[in-house]
Design an enzyme around this catalytic site. Sequence first.
Site, PDB file in Angstrom:
ATOM      1  N   GLU A 231       0.535  -1.377  -0.320  1.00 14.78           N
ATOM      2  CA  GLU A 231      -0.076   0.157  -0.121  1.00 14.78           C
ATOM      3  C   GLU A 231       0.856   1.376   0.174  1.00 14.78           C
ATOM      4  O   GLU A 231       2.116   1.106   0.560  1.00 14.78           O
ATOM      5  CB  GLU A 231      -0.848   0.199   1.361  1.00 14.78           C
ATOM      6  CG  GLU A 231      -2.496   0.558   1.136  1.00 14.78           C
ATOM      7  CD  GLU A 231      -2.965  -0.697  -0.130  1.00 14.78           C
ATOM      8  OE1 GLU A 231      -2.987  -0.238  -0.812  1.00 14.78           O
ATOM      9  OE2 GLU A 231      -3.519  -1.586   0.598  1.00 14.78           O
TER      10      GLU A 231
ATOM     11  N   ASP B 268       3.219   2.341  -5.003  1.00 13.26           N
ATOM     12  CA  ASP B 268       2.862   2.696  -6.299  1.00 13.26           C
ATOM     13  C   ASP B 268       3.703   4.066  -6.332  1.00 13.26           C
ATOM     14  O   ASP B 268       4.573   3.492  -7.698  1.00 13.26           O
ATOM     15  CB  ASP B 268       1.695   1.931  -6.932  1.00 13.26           C
ATOM     16  CG  ASP B 268       0.571   2.943  -5.775  1.00 13.26           C
ATOM     17  OD1 ASP B 268       1.037   3.560  -4.858  1.00 13.26           O
ATOM     18  OD2 ASP B 268       0.105   3.383  -7.474  1.00 13.26           O
TER      19      ASP B 268
ATOM     20  N   SER C 119     -24.618   7.499 -16.864  1.00 12.17           N
ATOM     21  CA  SER C 119     -24.440   5.673 -15.451  1.00 12.17           C
ATOM     22  C   SER C 119     -26.658   5.826 -14.927  1.00 12.17           C
ATOM     23  O   SER C 119     -26.832   6.677 -15.048  1.00 12.17           O
ATOM     24  CB  SER C 119     -23.343   6.658 -14.408  1.00 12.17           C
ATOM     25  OG  SER C 119     -23.851   7.260 -13.955  1.00 12.17           O
TER      26      SER C 119
ATOM     27  N   GLY D  66     -16.209   3.648  -2.526  1.00 10.61           N
ATOM     28  CA  GLY D  66     -15.535   4.562  -2.117  1.00 10.61           C
ATOM     29  C   GLY D  66     -15.159   3.437  -0.513  1.00 10.61           C
ATOM     30  O   GLY D  66     -14.660   3.487   0.602  1.00 10.61           O
ATOM     31  N   ALA D  67     -14.987   2.253  -1.315  1.00  9.89           N
ATOM     32  CA  ALA D  67     -14.589   1.346  -0.205  1.00  9.89           C
ATOM     33  C   ALA D  67     -12.906   0.904  -1.103  1.00  9.89           C
ATOM     34  O   ALA D  67     -12.521   0.222   0.684  1.00  9.89           O
ATOM     35  CB  ALA D  67     -15.043   0.091  -0.523  1.00  9.89           C
TER      36      ALA D  67
ATOM     37  N   LEU E 287     -11.913  -0.599  -3.016  1.00 10.53           N
ATOM     38  CA  LEU E 287     -11.711  -1.356  -4.553  1.00 10.53           C
ATOM     39  C   LEU E 287     -11.527  -0.801  -5.311  1.00 10.53           C
ATOM     40  O   LEU E 287     -11.848  -1.479  -6.721  1.00 10.53           O
ATOM     41  CB  LEU E 287     -12.940  -2.101  -3.989  1.00 10.53           C
ATOM     42  CG  LEU E 287     -13.310  -2.817  -2.406  1.00 10.53           C
ATOM     43  CD1 LEU E 287     -14.305  -3.988  -2.748  1.00 10.53           C
ATOM     44  CD2 LEU E 287     -11.836  -3.527  -2.230  1.00 10.53           C
TER      45      LEU E 287
ATOM     46  N   GLU F  34      -6.984   9.407 -14.594  1.00  9.12           N
ATOM     47  CA  GLU F  34      -7.059   9.906 -12.963  1.00  9.12           C
ATOM     48  C   GLU F  34      -5.706  10.401 -12.736  1.00  9.12           C
ATOM     49  O   GLU F  34      -6.493  12.154 -11.380  1.00  9.12           O
ATOM     50  CB  GLU F  34      -6.575   8.732 -12.281  1.00  9.12           C
ATOM     51  CG  GLU F  34      -7.446   8.797 -10.605  1.00  9.12           C
ATOM     52  CD  GLU F  34      -7.565   6.851 -10.467  1.00  9.12           C
ATOM     53  OE1 GLU F  34      -7.501   7.340  -9.189  1.00  9.12           O
ATOM     54  OE2 GLU F  34      -8.146   6.817 -10.415  1.00  9.12           O
TER      55      GLU F  34
ATOM     56  N   ASP G   3      -3.827   0.423 -10.077  1.00  9.40           N
ATOM     57  CA  ASP G   3      -5.659  -0.233  -9.490  1.00  9.40           C
ATOM     58  C   ASP G   3      -5.505  -0.164 -11.214  1.00  9.40           C
ATOM     59  O   ASP G   3      -6.299  -1.358 -11.273  1.00  9.40           O
ATOM     60  CB  ASP G   3      -6.425   1.288  -9.024  1.00  9.40           C
ATOM     61  CG  ASP G   3      -5.801   1.168  -7.905  1.00  9.40           C
ATOM     62  OD1 ASP G   3      -5.615   0.300  -7.014  1.00  9.40           O
ATOM     63  OD2 ASP G   3      -6.112   2.498  -6.972  1.00  9.40           O
TER      64      ASP G   3
END
Length: 385
Positions: free
Chosen positions: A27, A30, A61, A125-126, A128, A163, A175
């Site tokens: 974590e 990267d 969406s 928001g998790a 993931l 991003e 990611d």
Amino acid sequence: MTATSPSPAVPTAGTWSAPGRVNLIGEHTDYNDGFVFPFAIEHRTRVDLTTGRDGVIRVRSSFAPDPVELPLAELDALFPARRDEITEWARYPLGVAWALLDETQTDPASVTGVDLLFSSDVPVGAGLSSSAAIEGATAAALNDVWDLGLDSVALARIGRRAENDAVGAPTGIMDQTAAMRGRADAGIFLDCRTLDAEIIPLGFAAAGLEVLVIDTRVSHAHSTGGYRERREACERGAALLGVPALRDVSVDDLPRAEELMDDVTFRRVRHVVTEDQRVLDAVRTLQGDGPRAVGPLLDASHASMRDDFGISTPELDLAVTTARAAGAVGARMTGGGFGGAAIALIDHELVPAATSAIETAFADAGFTAPHIFTVHPSDGARRDA
């Protein structure tokens, strides 16, 4: 939620999807040119693409009420200088379109207009990486429809650029790589400097293990200050040590680092340096001793993120300690921190009892009820129809 199908009057070009991801370990390494070990999950973002009016891109969406539409030729003027004019969720797919055209030096007038309709079951928001799932699905779809011929490594870079520059979140490439290059029953051992990736069999199912995700429902946003401050601390530490990135610092260098830095900067550096080593140890342990043996490394990773990097929360800490007490072989928060999810590697038969214990612990603490579910290593971005 399931998105409404495009109008039958518009010819459908196809449906593409890309997964969210769980980072098993590694974590905040990267963007320090280090090592990470994520895997793609079965939760995916899907995009139904139809060819639209010439020169126009439209994004819609199931999770936002209003479509965003603009000429492809205007993307270059919007990103990155005027990105705040675009609602945040739409910056992800529009940013991918901009980065694809810019990186390939493609004239917007030479490609077809598109209508992109998104739906997703990746929890937002998790931690993931619902954002990389949007980017991966968009990149895969536009690469095919616009016949750009980019491979999965290049498309991961496109997602990262979107991003970083179009959204304004200073994330690394982990990611996007997981979203593009995931494999079933395997993790991706990624060198974030060279982008060399090795597919490592995980063997969780064969060992009777599940990856339990505990979504604390504490939302976070990577573009907010905490993430940026951690990245700046890492850059400051690397500069004080005279190296290009913390990837170039070993555990043996930490005593010298402690002499050169204030306490906060040193602890940020120590997390990254020891976390890089934990990734290497985890890959070696999986290959030599099997998945059960990685538990202590997961535990050590969480302690480092809590104590040195300062990105855990009371909810994440409670999820981890309760899972461990319920029999997990190891547990840690996953993702950027400041909320999101924890993961626990746990025997299949212990999942119901662990789930109940965590729910009870959260209720007793007065926390919002968590969302708890299992995930399984899955394939990356693909065309579905």
